[in-house]
Design a protein around this motif. Structure first.
Motif, PDB file in Angstrom:
ATOM      1  N   ARG A  77       7.496   1.622  -4.402  1.00  0.00           N
ATOM      2  CA  ARG A  77       6.696   0.926  -3.408  1.00  0.00           C
ATOM      3  C   ARG A  77       7.536   0.146  -2.394  1.00  0.00           C
ATOM      4  N   ARG A  78       8.569  -0.501  -2.824  1.00  0.00           N
ATOM      5  CA  ARG A  78       9.323  -1.430  -1.950  1.00  0.00           C
ATOM      6  C   ARG A  78      10.622  -0.844  -1.404  1.00  0.00           C
ATOM      7  N   LYS A  79      11.247   0.068  -2.125  1.00  0.00           N
ATOM      8  CA  LYS A  79      12.588   0.528  -1.761  1.00  0.00           C
ATOM      9  C   LYS A  79      12.699   1.164  -0.380  1.00  0.00           C
ATOM     10  N   PRO A  80      11.698   1.882   0.126  1.00  0.00           N
ATOM     11  CA  PRO A  80      11.846   2.404   1.491  1.00  0.00           C
ATOM     12  C   PRO A  80      12.046   1.287   2.525  1.00  0.00           C
ATOM     13  N   TYR A  81      11.402   0.161   2.299  1.00  0.00           N
ATOM     14  CA  TYR A  81      11.529  -0.960   3.234  1.00  0.00           C
ATOM     15  C   TYR A  81      12.893  -1.634   3.107  1.00  0.00           C
TER      16      TYR A  81
ATOM     17  N   LYS B 287       0.800  -1.222   0.000  1.00  0.00           N
ATOM     18  CA  LYS B 287       0.000   0.000   0.000  1.00  0.00           C
ATOM     19  C   LYS B 287       0.839   1.283   0.000  1.00  0.00           C
ATOM     20  N   THR B 288       2.156   1.142   0.028  1.00  0.00           N
ATOM     21  CA  THR B 288       3.044   2.301   0.064  1.00  0.00           C
ATOM     22  C   THR B 288       3.337   2.765  -1.354  1.00  0.00           C
ATOM     23  N   TRP B 289       3.439   4.065  -1.519  1.00  0.00           N
ATOM     24  CA  TRP B 289       3.915   4.586  -2.804  1.00  0.00           C
ATOM     25  C   TRP B 289       4.617   5.908  -2.572  1.00  0.00           C
ATOM     26  N   SER B 290       5.800   6.020  -3.118  1.00  0.00           N
ATOM     27  CA  SER B 290       6.572   7.250  -3.081  1.00  0.00           C
ATOM     28  C   SER B 290       7.017   7.550  -4.509  1.00  0.00           C
ATOM     29  N   PRO B 291       6.792   8.761  -4.989  1.00  0.00           N
ATOM     30  CA  PRO B 291       7.226   9.080  -6.356  1.00  0.00           C
ATOM     31  C   PRO B 291       8.733   8.871  -6.567  1.00  0.00           C
ATOM     32  N   LYS B 292       9.516   9.123  -5.535  1.00  0.00           N
ATOM     33  CA  LYS B 292      10.973   8.998  -5.663  1.00  0.00           C
ATOM     34  C   LYS B 292      11.454   7.565  -5.439  1.00  0.00           C
ATOM     35  N   TRP B 293      10.899   6.863  -4.453  1.00  0.00           N
ATOM     36  CA  TRP B 293      11.412   5.565  -4.034  1.00  0.00           C
ATOM     37  C   TRP B 293      10.572   4.391  -4.524  1.00  0.00           C
TER      38      TRP B 293
ATOM     39  N   ALA C 283      13.356  -6.128   5.231  1.00  0.00           N
ATOM     40  CA  ALA C 283      13.912  -6.081   3.879  1.00  0.00           C
ATOM     41  C   ALA C 283      13.515  -7.307   3.055  1.00  0.00           C
ATOM     42  N   MET C 284      13.392  -8.462   3.681  1.00  0.00           N
ATOM     43  CA  MET C 284      13.149  -9.715   2.960  1.00  0.00           C
ATOM     44  C   MET C 284      11.785  -9.758   2.273  1.00  0.00           C
TER      45      MET C 284
END
Length: 144
Positions: A80-84, A72-78, A122-123
């Protein structure tokens, strides 16, 4: 409407999965180095299995929560998954650096639980990342 995912080359898939190497390296360090550290800090051998239960329990709790959150996450820069990936890697790295200087057993046990949170944080998004990026016919290669 089904979105067509572009096929990736072997090297693109390989590059995408380099993060798995880091996660597995962290899990490997944890499995090989934790028990000697626990014994050095005064744990009895009979206590080691209960001290090591952190991994499976943490995975059972953290992975579904983080997986649902990353869906459910979305960042224009990162994305969906990269912040985690980033947060999990930072947590894991910090714990691995602090472990050798653990002053007492319960401090090391707490670090183990935090390390497991970072690894599992991260996994699970990495597993979903493969499914996000690859077409169905390349999934088996991506999960290797």
């Amino acid at each position: 409407m089904k979105i067509r995912k572009p096929e990736l080359s072997f090297w693109q898939i390989f590059n995408m999965n380099v993060g798995f190497l880091g996660i597995q390296y962290s899990f490997g360090l944890q499995q090989t180095a934790i028990n000697p550290l626990f014994l050095f800090l005064g744990a009895s051998e009979e206590l080691l299995p209960i001290l090591n239960i952190a991994g499976p329990v943490t995975g059972l709790v953290v992975q579904p929560i983080i997986g649902a959150m990353s869906d459910k996450t979305w960042s224009p820069k990162w994305g969906r998954r990269k912040p985690y990936f980033l947060i999990g890697a930072l947590i894991g790295s910090i714990c691995l650096f602090i472990f050798p200087s653990s002053p007492v057993l319960w401090f090391a046990v707490g670090l183990l639980w935090i390390l497991d949170v970072g690894n599992n944080m991260a996994m699970e998004p990495y597993r979903a990342f493969v499914g996000d990026k690859l077409p169905e016919k390349q999934l088996s290669l991506g999960y290797q």
